[in-house]
Design a protein around this motif. Structure first.
Motif, PDB file in Angstrom:
ATOM      1  N   ARG A  69       3.058  10.616  -1.363  1.00 53.81           N
ATOM      2  CA  ARG A  69       2.496   9.286  -1.867  1.00 53.81           C
ATOM      3  C   ARG A  69       1.080   9.198  -1.633  1.00 53.81           C
ATOM      4  N   LEU A  70       0.244   9.027  -2.726  1.00 50.62           N
ATOM      5  CA  LEU A  70      -1.260   8.963  -2.377  1.00 50.62           C
ATOM      6  C   LEU A  70      -1.466   7.599  -2.600  1.00 50.62           C
ATOM      7  N   SER A  71      -2.671   7.280  -1.737  1.00 55.23           N
ATOM      8  CA  SER A  71      -3.067   5.664  -1.768  1.00 55.23           C
ATOM      9  C   SER A  71      -4.471   5.827  -2.042  1.00 55.23           C
ATOM     10  N   CYS A  72      -5.001   4.726  -2.693  1.00 57.75           N
ATOM     11  CA  CYS A  72      -6.269   4.511  -2.962  1.00 57.75           C
ATOM     12  C   CYS A  72      -6.850   3.167  -2.625  1.00 57.75           C
ATOM     13  N   VAL A  73      -7.485   3.051  -1.611  1.00 57.99           N
ATOM     14  CA  VAL A  73      -7.770   1.631  -1.206  1.00 57.99           C
ATOM     15  C   VAL A  73      -9.381   1.395  -1.721  1.00 57.99           C
ATOM     16  N   ARG A  97       0.441  -0.928  -7.540  1.00 53.34           N
ATOM     17  CA  ARG A  97      -0.580  -1.412  -6.843  1.00 53.34           C
ATOM     18  C   ARG A  97      -0.058  -2.612  -5.934  1.00 53.34           C
ATOM     19  N   ASP A  98      -1.031  -2.974  -5.070  1.00 49.14           N
ATOM     20  CA  ASP A  98      -0.569  -4.139  -4.188  1.00 49.14           C
ATOM     21  C   ASP A  98      -2.167  -4.591  -4.186  1.00 49.14           C
ATOM     22  N   ASN A  99      -2.252  -5.725  -4.990  1.00 47.81           N
ATOM     23  CA  ASN A  99      -3.724  -6.437  -4.911  1.00 47.81           C
ATOM     24  C   ASN A  99      -3.845  -7.145  -3.759  1.00 47.81           C
ATOM     25  N   ALA A 100      -3.110  -7.708  -2.833  1.00 46.39           N
ATOM     26  CA  ALA A 100      -3.166  -8.344  -1.728  1.00 46.39           C
ATOM     27  C   ALA A 100      -3.672  -7.380  -0.735  1.00 46.39           C
ATOM     28  N   LYS A 101      -3.381  -5.985  -0.915  1.00 47.83           N
ATOM     29  CA  LYS A 101      -4.003  -5.066   0.115  1.00 47.83           C
ATOM     30  C   LYS A 101      -5.041  -4.210  -0.676  1.00 47.83           C
ATOM     31  N   ASN A 102      -5.516  -4.529  -1.694  1.00 47.71           N
ATOM     32  CA  ASN A 102      -6.598  -3.862  -2.421  1.00 47.71           C
ATOM     33  C   ASN A 102      -6.200  -2.293  -2.618  1.00 47.71           C
ATOM     34  N   THR A 103      -5.163  -1.983  -2.830  1.00 46.31           N
ATOM     35  CA  THR A 103      -4.343  -0.554  -2.771  1.00 46.31           C
ATOM     36  C   THR A 103      -3.624  -0.276  -3.763  1.00 46.31           C
ATOM     37  N   MET A 104      -4.070   0.979  -4.500  1.00 47.09           N
ATOM     38  CA  MET A 104      -3.108   1.499  -5.611  1.00 47.09           C
ATOM     39  C   MET A 104      -2.492   2.672  -5.001  1.00 47.09           C
ATOM     40  N   TYR A 105      -1.348   3.108  -5.711  1.00 46.01           N
ATOM     41  CA  TYR A 105      -0.492   4.044  -5.120  1.00 46.01           C
ATOM     42  C   TYR A 105       0.135   5.098  -6.338  1.00 46.01           C
ATOM     43  N   LEU A 106       0.224   6.249  -5.820  1.00 46.59           N
ATOM     44  CA  LEU A 106       0.854   7.147  -6.774  1.00 46.59           C
ATOM     45  C   LEU A 106       1.978   8.103  -6.130  1.00 46.59           C
ATOM     46  N   ALA A 135      -1.849   5.077 -15.352  1.00 42.12           N
ATOM     47  CA  ALA A 135      -2.657   3.913 -15.277  1.00 42.12           C
ATOM     48  C   ALA A 135      -1.774   2.546 -14.978  1.00 42.12           C
ATOM     49  N   ILE A 136      -2.582   1.671 -14.623  1.00 45.02           N
ATOM     50  CA  ILE A 136      -1.905   0.470 -14.464  1.00 45.02           C
ATOM     51  C   ILE A 136      -2.797  -0.782 -14.546  1.00 45.02           C
ATOM     52  N   SER A 137      -2.410  -1.870 -15.180  1.00 45.80           N
ATOM     53  CA  SER A 137      -3.208  -2.934 -15.368  1.00 45.80           C
ATOM     54  C   SER A 137      -3.475  -3.716 -14.303  1.00 45.80           C
ATOM     55  N   TRP A 138      -4.376  -4.681 -14.080  1.00 50.84           N
ATOM     56  CA  TRP A 138      -4.752  -5.560 -12.991  1.00 50.84           C
ATOM     57  C   TRP A 138      -4.077  -6.728 -12.908  1.00 50.84           C
ATOM     58  N   ILE A 139      -3.374  -6.994 -13.953  1.00 51.33           N
ATOM     59  CA  ILE A 139      -2.450  -8.311 -13.953  1.00 51.33           C
ATOM     60  C   ILE A 139      -1.105  -7.855 -14.737  1.00 51.33           C
ATOM     61  N   GLY A 140      -0.067  -8.369 -14.586  1.00 50.83           N
ATOM     62  CA  GLY A 140       1.159  -7.929 -15.150  1.00 50.83           C
ATOM     63  C   GLY A 140       2.005  -6.742 -14.938  1.00 50.83           C
ATOM     64  N   GLY A 141       1.443  -5.827 -14.048  1.00 50.92           N
ATOM     65  CA  GLY A 141       1.815  -4.680 -13.785  1.00 50.92           C
ATOM     66  C   GLY A 141       2.133  -3.723 -15.061  1.00 50.92           C
ATOM     67  N   ARG A 142       1.513  -3.732 -16.051  1.00 49.14           N
ATOM     68  CA  ARG A 142       1.796  -2.646 -17.164  1.00 49.14           C
ATOM     69  C   ARG A 142       1.447  -1.420 -16.578  1.00 49.14           C
ATOM     70  N   VAL A 143       2.283  -0.438 -17.075  1.00 49.04           N
ATOM     71  CA  VAL A 143       1.726   1.114 -16.543  1.00 49.04           C
ATOM     72  C   VAL A 143       1.858   1.793 -17.779  1.00 49.04           C
ATOM     73  N   TYR A 197      -9.757  -5.250 -12.007  1.00 56.15           N
ATOM     74  CA  TYR A 197      -9.714  -3.948 -12.561  1.00 56.15           C
ATOM     75  C   TYR A 197      -8.567  -3.377 -12.977  1.00 56.15           C
ATOM     76  N   ASN A 198      -8.644  -2.649 -14.268  1.00 57.69           N
ATOM     77  CA  ASN A 198      -7.514  -1.790 -14.458  1.00 57.69           C
ATOM     78  C   ASN A 198      -7.690  -0.258 -13.809  1.00 57.69           C
ATOM     79  N   MET A 199      -6.494   0.207 -13.337  1.00 57.63           N
ATOM     80  CA  MET A 199      -6.671   1.355 -12.561  1.00 57.63           C
ATOM     81  C   MET A 199      -6.022   2.445 -13.119  1.00 57.63           C
ATOM     82  N   GLY A 200      -6.579   3.846 -12.624  1.00 58.48           N
ATOM     83  CA  GLY A 200      -5.786   4.927 -13.007  1.00 58.48           C
ATOM     84  C   GLY A 200      -5.962   6.088 -12.090  1.00 58.48           C
ATOM     85  N   TRP A 201      -5.024   6.955 -12.247  1.00 62.58           N
ATOM     86  CA  TRP A 201      -5.068   8.352 -11.526  1.00 62.58           C
ATOM     87  C   TRP A 201      -5.170   9.327 -12.475  1.00 62.58           C
TER      88      TRP A 201
END
Length: 123
Positions: free
Chosen positions: A19-23, A72-81, A50-58, A32-36
Motif C-alpha cells: 500500500r502506497l501513501s501520498c501525503v 483518499r482520506d481528505n481529513a488526513k490529506n492523504t491518498m493511497y494506492l 485517478a480519484i476526484s477531489w469530491i464524490g470519490g469517483r475513480v 485537487y483531483n489526484m492520480g498515481w
C-alpha cells in the motif's frame, strides 16, 4: 504550491501486496483531483489510477483493474494506492500527482508531483 510525499514502496515477491501513501502539505489538497503514475527505467510515464477531489469517483488503467485500488482520506490529506497480486512488470517508481483541473489520466495535465517511491517485484 502543494507538496506531495510518497511512501510505502519496497522490494516484494511476485504475488505480494503493498500500500502506497501520498501525503499532501496542507488541507487545500481536498480541492485537487489526484492520480498515481509509474515509470520504469527506459519507459515513458504511465497512468495508473485517478480519484476526484469530491464524490470519490475513480478511474483505472484497464490493465490494472481488479488488482489496484485508489482511495483518499481528505481529513488526513492523504491518498493511497493498494496494490495486490503484484507482478514483476509492476516494477517502477510510483508517483502521486495533483491536478487543479478536471480528473485526468494525462500526466501533462497534472500540476504537482511527489518525488516517487520505488516498487520492485521479484520473480
Amino acid at each position: 504550491q502543494v507538496l506531495l510525499v510518497e511512501s510505502g514502496g519496497g522490494l516484494v515477491q511476485d504475488g505480494a501486496s503493498l500500500r502506497l501513501s501520498c501525503v499532501a502539505s496542507e488541507r487545500t489538497f481536498r480541492t485537487y483531483n489526484m492520480g498515481w503514475f509509474r515509470q520504469a527505467p527506459g519507459k515513458e510515464r504511465e497512468f495508473v489510477a485517478a480519484i476526484s477531489w469530491i464524490g470519490g469517483r475513480v478511474y483505472y488503467a484497464d490493465s490494472l483493474k481488479g488488482r489496484f485500488t485508489i482511495s483518499r482520506d481528505n481529513a488526513k490529506n492523504t491518498m493511497y494506492l493498494q496494490m495486490n497480486s503484484l507482478k514483476p512488470e509492476d516494477t517502477a517508481v510510483y508517483y502521486c500527482a495533483a491536478a487543479r483541473g478536471i480528473m485526468t489520466t494525462t500526466s501533462e495535465e497534472y500540476d504537482y508531483w511527489g518525488q516517487g517511491t520505488q516498487v520492485t517485484v521479484s520473480s
